[in-house]
Design a protein around this motif. Structure first.
Motif, PDB file in Angstrom:
ATOM      1  N   MET A 105       5.066  13.751  10.721  1.00 59.76           N
ATOM      2  CA  MET A 105       4.961  12.659  11.233  1.00 59.76           C
ATOM      3  C   MET A 105       6.287  12.139  11.755  1.00 59.76           C
ATOM      4  O   MET A 105       6.636  11.572  12.838  1.00 59.76           O
ATOM      5  CB  MET A 105       4.696  11.450  10.124  1.00 59.76           C
ATOM      6  N   ARG A 106       7.611  12.320  11.383  1.00 63.78           N
ATOM      7  CA  ARG A 106       8.610  11.757  11.593  1.00 63.78           C
ATOM      8  C   ARG A 106       9.410  12.683  12.685  1.00 63.78           C
ATOM      9  O   ARG A 106       9.767  12.172  13.723  1.00 63.78           O
ATOM     10  CB  ARG A 106       9.746  11.818  10.103  1.00 63.78           C
ATOM     11  N   ARG A 107       9.197  13.969  12.270  1.00 68.16           N
ATOM     12  CA  ARG A 107       9.956  14.823  13.520  1.00 68.16           C
ATOM     13  C   ARG A 107       9.147  14.522  14.935  1.00 68.16           C
ATOM     14  O   ARG A 107      10.247  14.534  15.986  1.00 68.16           O
ATOM     15  CB  ARG A 107       9.508  16.130  13.337  1.00 68.16           C
ATOM     16  N   HIS A 108       8.109  14.241  15.101  1.00 69.03           N
ATOM     17  CA  HIS A 108       7.479  13.918  16.420  1.00 69.03           C
ATOM     18  C   HIS A 108       7.511  12.513  16.504  1.00 69.03           C
ATOM     19  O   HIS A 108       6.836  12.119  17.578  1.00 69.03           O
ATOM     20  CB  HIS A 108       6.219  14.780  16.802  1.00 69.03           C
ATOM     21  N   ARG A 109       8.183  11.522  15.934  1.00 66.50           N
ATOM     22  CA  ARG A 109       8.070  10.156  15.803  1.00 66.50           C
ATOM     23  C   ARG A 109       6.619   9.781  16.191  1.00 66.50           C
ATOM     24  O   ARG A 109       6.295   9.102  17.127  1.00 66.50           O
ATOM     25  CB  ARG A 109       8.989   9.694  17.135  1.00 66.50           C
ATOM     26  N   ALA A 120       4.538   7.744  14.681  1.00 68.45           N
ATOM     27  CA  ALA A 120       4.307   6.235  14.398  1.00 68.45           C
ATOM     28  C   ALA A 120       5.656   5.513  13.979  1.00 68.45           C
ATOM     29  O   ALA A 120       6.379   6.107  13.539  1.00 68.45           O
ATOM     30  CB  ALA A 120       3.211   6.001  13.217  1.00 68.45           C
ATOM     31  N   GLN A 121       5.693   4.325  14.378  1.00 68.90           N
ATOM     32  CA  GLN A 121       6.783   3.276  14.136  1.00 68.90           C
ATOM     33  C   GLN A 121       6.462   2.263  13.213  1.00 68.90           C
ATOM     34  O   GLN A 121       5.153   2.209  12.984  1.00 68.90           O
ATOM     35  CB  GLN A 121       7.432   2.704  15.432  1.00 68.90           C
ATOM     36  N   SER A 122       7.574   1.947  12.414  1.00 66.04           N
ATOM     37  CA  SER A 122       7.289   1.105  11.519  1.00 66.04           C
ATOM     38  C   SER A 122       6.484  -0.263  11.832  1.00 66.04           C
ATOM     39  O   SER A 122       6.786  -0.632  12.947  1.00 66.04           O
ATOM     40  CB  SER A 122       8.705   0.439  10.866  1.00 66.04           C
ATOM     41  N   GLY A 123       5.603  -0.566  11.075  1.00 65.27           N
ATOM     42  CA  GLY A 123       4.678  -1.901  11.291  1.00 65.27           C
ATOM     43  C   GLY A 123       3.626  -1.484  12.332  1.00 65.27           C
ATOM     44  O   GLY A 123       2.789  -2.526  12.387  1.00 65.27           O
ATOM     45  N   GLU A 124       3.350  -0.365  12.816  1.00 66.05           N
ATOM     46  CA  GLU A 124       2.166  -0.015  13.756  1.00 66.05           C
ATOM     47  C   GLU A 124       1.097   0.146  12.942  1.00 66.05           C
ATOM     48  O   GLU A 124       0.725   0.667  11.650  1.00 66.05           O
ATOM     49  CB  GLU A 124       2.445   1.142  14.454  1.00 66.05           C
ATOM     50  N   LYS A 125      -0.011  -0.006  13.471  1.00 63.52           N
ATOM     51  CA  LYS A 125      -1.429   0.264  13.150  1.00 63.52           C
ATOM     52  C   LYS A 125      -1.880   1.504  13.515  1.00 63.52           C
ATOM     53  O   LYS A 125      -1.730   1.808  14.733  1.00 63.52           O
ATOM     54  CB  LYS A 125      -2.477  -0.787  13.287  1.00 63.52           C
ATOM     55  N   VAL A 176     -10.874  14.234   6.124  1.00 68.38           N
ATOM     56  CA  VAL A 176     -10.491  13.841   4.872  1.00 68.38           C
ATOM     57  C   VAL A 176      -9.009  13.969   4.277  1.00 68.38           C
ATOM     58  O   VAL A 176      -8.497  12.924   3.681  1.00 68.38           O
ATOM     59  CB  VAL A 176     -11.627  14.219   3.812  1.00 68.38           C
ATOM     60  N   ALA A 177      -8.565  15.038   4.370  1.00 68.21           N
ATOM     61  CA  ALA A 177      -7.162  15.314   4.016  1.00 68.21           C
ATOM     62  C   ALA A 177      -6.416  14.412   4.712  1.00 68.21           C
ATOM     63  O   ALA A 177      -5.309  13.745   4.327  1.00 68.21           O
ATOM     64  CB  ALA A 177      -6.780  16.727   4.070  1.00 68.21           C
ATOM     65  N   LEU A 178      -6.460  14.558   5.912  1.00 63.01           N
ATOM     66  CA  LEU A 178      -5.522  13.465   6.955  1.00 63.01           C
ATOM     67  C   LEU A 178      -5.528  12.238   6.537  1.00 63.01           C
ATOM     68  O   LEU A 178      -4.448  11.557   6.382  1.00 63.01           O
ATOM     69  CB  LEU A 178      -6.183  13.627   8.240  1.00 63.01           C
ATOM     70  N   LEU A 179      -6.577  11.750   6.013  1.00 67.68           N
ATOM     71  CA  LEU A 179      -6.808  10.285   5.537  1.00 67.68           C
ATOM     72  C   LEU A 179      -6.028  10.106   4.318  1.00 67.68           C
ATOM     73  O   LEU A 179      -5.348   9.083   3.952  1.00 67.68           O
ATOM     74  CB  LEU A 179      -8.279   9.904   5.509  1.00 67.68           C
ATOM     75  N   ASP A 180      -6.303  10.975   3.479  1.00 66.76           N
ATOM     76  CA  ASP A 180      -5.725  10.957   2.241  1.00 66.76           C
ATOM     77  C   ASP A 180      -4.182  10.845   2.305  1.00 66.76           C
ATOM     78  O   ASP A 180      -3.359  10.046   1.631  1.00 66.76           O
ATOM     79  CB  ASP A 180      -6.101  12.176   1.078  1.00 66.76           C
ATOM     80  N   ILE A 181      -3.747  11.904   3.153  1.00 66.62           N
ATOM     81  CA  ILE A 181      -2.471  12.064   3.146  1.00 66.62           C
ATOM     82  C   ILE A 181      -1.595  10.694   3.811  1.00 66.62           C
ATOM     83  O   ILE A 181      -0.821  10.308   3.273  1.00 66.62           O
ATOM     84  CB  ILE A 181      -1.936  13.262   3.918  1.00 66.62           C
ATOM     85  N   LEU A 182      -2.460  10.084   4.855  1.00 70.57           N
ATOM     86  CA  LEU A 182      -1.740   8.967   5.555  1.00 70.57           C
ATOM     87  C   LEU A 182      -1.681   7.816   4.513  1.00 70.57           C
ATOM     88  O   LEU A 182      -0.910   6.962   4.573  1.00 70.57           O
ATOM     89  CB  LEU A 182      -2.458   8.762   6.722  1.00 70.57           C
ATOM     90  N   SER A 183      -2.962   7.740   3.901  1.00 68.01           N
ATOM     91  CA  SER A 183      -2.907   6.311   2.819  1.00 68.01           C
ATOM     92  C   SER A 183      -2.019   6.577   1.867  1.00 68.01           C
ATOM     93  O   SER A 183      -1.522   5.487   1.538  1.00 68.01           O
ATOM     94  CB  SER A 183      -4.492   6.423   2.159  1.00 68.01           C
ATOM     95  N   ARG A 184      -1.304   7.743   1.606  1.00 66.75           N
ATOM     96  CA  ARG A 184      -0.578   7.918   0.242  1.00 66.75           C
ATOM     97  C   ARG A 184       1.030   7.683   1.297  1.00 66.75           C
ATOM     98  O   ARG A 184       1.925   7.351   0.414  1.00 66.75           O
ATOM     99  CB  ARG A 184      -0.372   9.234  -0.097  1.00 66.75           C
ATOM    100  N   LEU A 185       1.061   8.061   2.488  1.00 69.93           N
ATOM    101  CA  LEU A 185       2.285   7.851   3.184  1.00 69.93           C
ATOM    102  C   LEU A 185       2.418   6.443   3.754  1.00 69.93           C
ATOM    103  O   LEU A 185       3.519   6.094   4.308  1.00 69.93           O
ATOM    104  CB  LEU A 185       2.351   8.745   4.235  1.00 69.93           C
ATOM    105  N   GLN A 186       1.298   5.856   3.459  1.00 68.03           N
ATOM    106  CA  GLN A 186       1.131   4.224   4.017  1.00 68.03           C
ATOM    107  C   GLN A 186       2.491   3.227   3.776  1.00 68.03           C
ATOM    108  O   GLN A 186       3.168   2.869   5.101  1.00 68.03           O
ATOM    109  CB  GLN A 186      -0.044   3.733   3.763  1.00 68.03           C
ATOM    110  N   GLU A 187       2.955   3.163   2.847  1.00 68.69           N
ATOM    111  CA  GLU A 187       3.838   2.312   2.487  1.00 68.69           C
ATOM    112  C   GLU A 187       5.106   2.714   2.655  1.00 68.69           C
ATOM    113  O   GLU A 187       5.963   1.953   3.464  1.00 68.69           O
ATOM    114  CB  GLU A 187       3.829   2.180   0.812  1.00 68.69           C
ATOM    115  N   GLU A 188       5.351   4.308   2.803  1.00 71.42           N
ATOM    116  CA  GLU A 188       6.750   4.784   2.890  1.00 71.42           C
ATOM    117  C   GLU A 188       6.997   4.625   4.536  1.00 71.42           C
ATOM    118  O   GLU A 188       7.931   4.294   4.845  1.00 71.42           O
ATOM    119  CB  GLU A 188       6.737   6.085   2.529  1.00 71.42           C
ATOM    120  N   LEU A 189       5.899   4.750   5.201  1.00 67.53           N
ATOM    121  CA  LEU A 189       6.094   5.012   6.864  1.00 67.53           C
ATOM    122  C   LEU A 189       5.929   3.384   7.356  1.00 67.53           C
ATOM    123  O   LEU A 189       6.112   3.139   8.471  1.00 67.53           O
ATOM    124  CB  LEU A 189       4.983   5.812   7.501  1.00 67.53           C
TER     125      LEU A 189
END
Lengths: 448, 448
Positions: free
Chosen positions: A1-5, A7-12, A24-37
């Protein structure tokens, strides 16, 4: 996510979830990274309605998953078969188009800046092979971009499918199996189930990684060449309108063959759509040959004329517009406008009333009735300024060497009886400003 | 032949004939065009000695064919297996290398400007797949060139194999079948016999043409990018020697990622050999990162130092050369030479005897014994001009920020007792030209 920028902070971020392992894996990973990102998520699921009750169960599965995760969820349903029947796409292609339209619509509705899909490195390898087999240049062989149009993001594009499955097992996550992934009627499934295993077993055990790497390099190469192409087009375009692009031909011919090919594809793409291999080669030959004209399948006509290489989309639409004696009107068909004014003739020399390509003067009192501007029509004639007899407008254009594909866009200005100005070419002798003229009509043609 | 200007009038063309269908057709076609194209032919056949009596019969077959056609013929025999054992190549790769060496040798012996081989469009498609499966960028995917190095020509590269066979049948020509073409131990044979039939039957009936076209486009794209790379290298190379290339780093970093990658591959190729994917990426990271040094497998060291990106092949070979008091010597290890002269001190200011990077002055009569120039050695010390104490040469180089990979090529000039010049850096205080100096020794360092 970060390397290719991605999503930016605050984006939906809208997450496209089919219910299969990858998404399903994508959703799970993103939901776990939600706060950090610092991103907010929204899930979209499209029911293509292709697999009856299976499709419905997929939709219910994703809905339940979102409800467990407390994730906002939008479901949609489209009749892909009907769309395909109407538009003549293959089922694969049609489903893809419908799906992306749906995702864009939902993203707009919910205000998502990004749309994340679950494509993996294995999907990338399949894409590269798919395009190679269909016949594709550098662009196609570059496969999918990690980020496309700044909006579509593919966070799992460097991840192998087996890693996704391992992740799901580790997290004890359930997912749905799409049985249409096994249908050999779809090229992609044949690539996945027949071609890739053969390549892996008989040629290269790391074939997926090899193809993913080749694609990464080719994407960079394509990006470089496309930037050079854009710079070249800025340099050599003499005109660049919505339906017409004119290049300086000698400059065009100085560029490398590869860049010329890209210029042609890009110009046609801007006007309508990029041509295929054969059509591009035909235009290449036209440009470097002895002149002439050709029609591309997309409705673009290409002509080599003098120092110009012209690309024009379609015929100029017919128009016929009343022109006020004082004021202005728009000619959207030509991306131009006319500006008119009437004033007393000053005592200046007759020569200062000489018309040119964008400005014409008439003796107001020689004009009969209302003015109109319209396309040239067969049989149009005029008595050009300074000449005795009449002349066909067509002959006038040929004398002036107006390229054939531009002749349909030459407008004529008429009063109730005659053509008074073949705009840019000639005014009528009978309307000229003379020493007896009292009121002058001035007509200016300007770009819109 | 004409389209790619494969041979010029009067040239001799060496035709590589294995005895198989493609090369027999090639020979027959060229022999029929001989007069029209004003070329002379010579046939070469290499017996790889891989298939025992079969190989010998191939050689006899080609010899008989040439004798029928009245064509000059050179046969050769190489022990490919022994070559492969010694050099560690695969049998396929080894046979290719040995064959091309043989063809070049024969071409030189008989004065042939061109070497024609019988590769067809099918061979081209196989090459593209071969390289894709092995992992190749744009260059590799472009396949074989119709003309390579101006010397190797492939007149049949646009012709399908079935067309060759049809031609042979029509001309009632016999040819030999190489049974090693069926051996699945060779990747190429697996591509021909397993992969291409699958692609044709399950994916694209025109797969050969599709691949040949993609290759043609990619060759053009590669050629364009290589020209841009060559221009870029000319612009940003601060030094370009046989074993060392130095780039202006800020300019390098301004180029597009794809061009930077090509610059790295090209520079390493000029020095030794182009690096693979991973090594290229490592050098990319070094260049855009925080500095440091890395060693590539080919013996090239790369260092980022200040505004420079340095590529250097190997260590500088050790040298130790006597320097005459008047005259000059070459330093091939540094691609430089030293020029010496002795003259009476004129009455000019002391400051005009100030040494710089390429020119040094000494009081001739302070020098003890014969002069030599040699590499820097551990423990070297000097009392630099204008300083009181001695200093380690190593510290001197570090103070001057000489990049690590260049330190081994700094030469020192010594008399029988001491280092009198760390060339380009510092002269010895005790040898300075003073008002008491009678004879001045001047030493110039110039590029070779």
């Amino acid at each position: 996510m970060r390397r290719h920028r991605m999503a930016q902070s605050g984006e939906k971020v809208l997450v496209a979830v089919s219910g299969g392992a990858d998404s399903v894996a994508l959703l799970d990973i993103l939901s776990r990274l939600q706060e950090e990102l610092h991103i907010r998520l929204h899930v979209a699921h499209l029911n293509h309605g292709l697999r009856g009750s299976d499709s419905d169960e997929d939709a219910r599965f994703v809905e339940a998953l979102c409800s467990d995760l407390g994730m906002p969820f939008t479901a949609g349903r489209k009749d892909v078969r009907a769309f395909v029947r109407e538009q003549g796409f293959s089922l694969e292609e049609g489903a893809r188009i419908v799906r992306y339209r749906f995702l864009k619509d939902v993203a707009e509705q919910v205000g998502a800046a990004r749309i994340a899909t679950g494509h993996t490195a294995d999907d990338q390898a399949e894409t590269v092979l798919f395009r190679l087999l269909r016949g594709s240049g550098v662009k196609g062989l570059g496969g999918m971009h990690p980020v496309r149009e700044e909006r579509f993001i593919r966070p799992l594009l460097a991840v192998r499918r087996w890693e996704v499955e391992q992740y799901l097992t580790g997290r004890k996550l359930a997912f749905r199996c799409d049985r249409s992934n096994e249908d050999p009627a779809f090229t992609r499934n044949r690539i996945r189930r027949e071609l890739l295993p053969l390549l892996r077993d008989r040629f290269n055990p790391n074939i997926v990684r090899t193809l993913v790497r080749a694609a990464a390099i080719l994407r960079d190469e394509d990006d470089f060449a496309e930037r050079e192409t854009a710079l070249a087009l800025d340099r050599i375009a003499k005109k660049r309108e919505k339906r017409k692009i004119v290049l300086d031909l000698p400059s065009f011919l100085e560029y490398h063959r590869a860049l010329r090919r890209r210029l042609i594809r890009r110009i046609c793409g801007e006007l309508a759509q990029s041509p295929g291999f054969e059509e591009t080669e035909r235009i290449m030959r036209l440009a470097s040959g002895q002149g002439g004209m050709l029609r591309a399948a997309s409705g673009i006509r290409v002509q080599r004329a003098g120092d110009a290489l012209l690309f024009k989309l379609g015929e100029t639409p017919a128009f016929r517009v009343a022109v006020p004696i004082e004021g202005g009107i728009a000619l959207p068909e030509l991306e131009a406008r006319l500006i008119t004014s009437v004033f007393p003739r000053a005592s200046s020399e007759e020569s200062s009333w000489r018309s040119d390509a964008t400005c014409a003067f008439f003796d107001r009192d020689t004009l009969a009735g209302r003015l109109i501007v319209r396309n040239r029509e067969p049989g149009d004639r005029i008595q050009p300024f300074g000449m005795k007899g009449h002349k066909k407008v067509k002959d006038l254009l040929m004398d002036r060497k107006i390229p054939r594909i531009l002749r349909d866009e030459v407008p004529v200005l008429c009063d109730a009886e005659k053509i008074i100005w073949v705009i840019g070419m000639a005014t009528h002798e009978a309307c000229r400003v003379t020493s007896r003229t009292e009121r002058v009509l001035k007509v200016l043609k300007r770009e819109a």
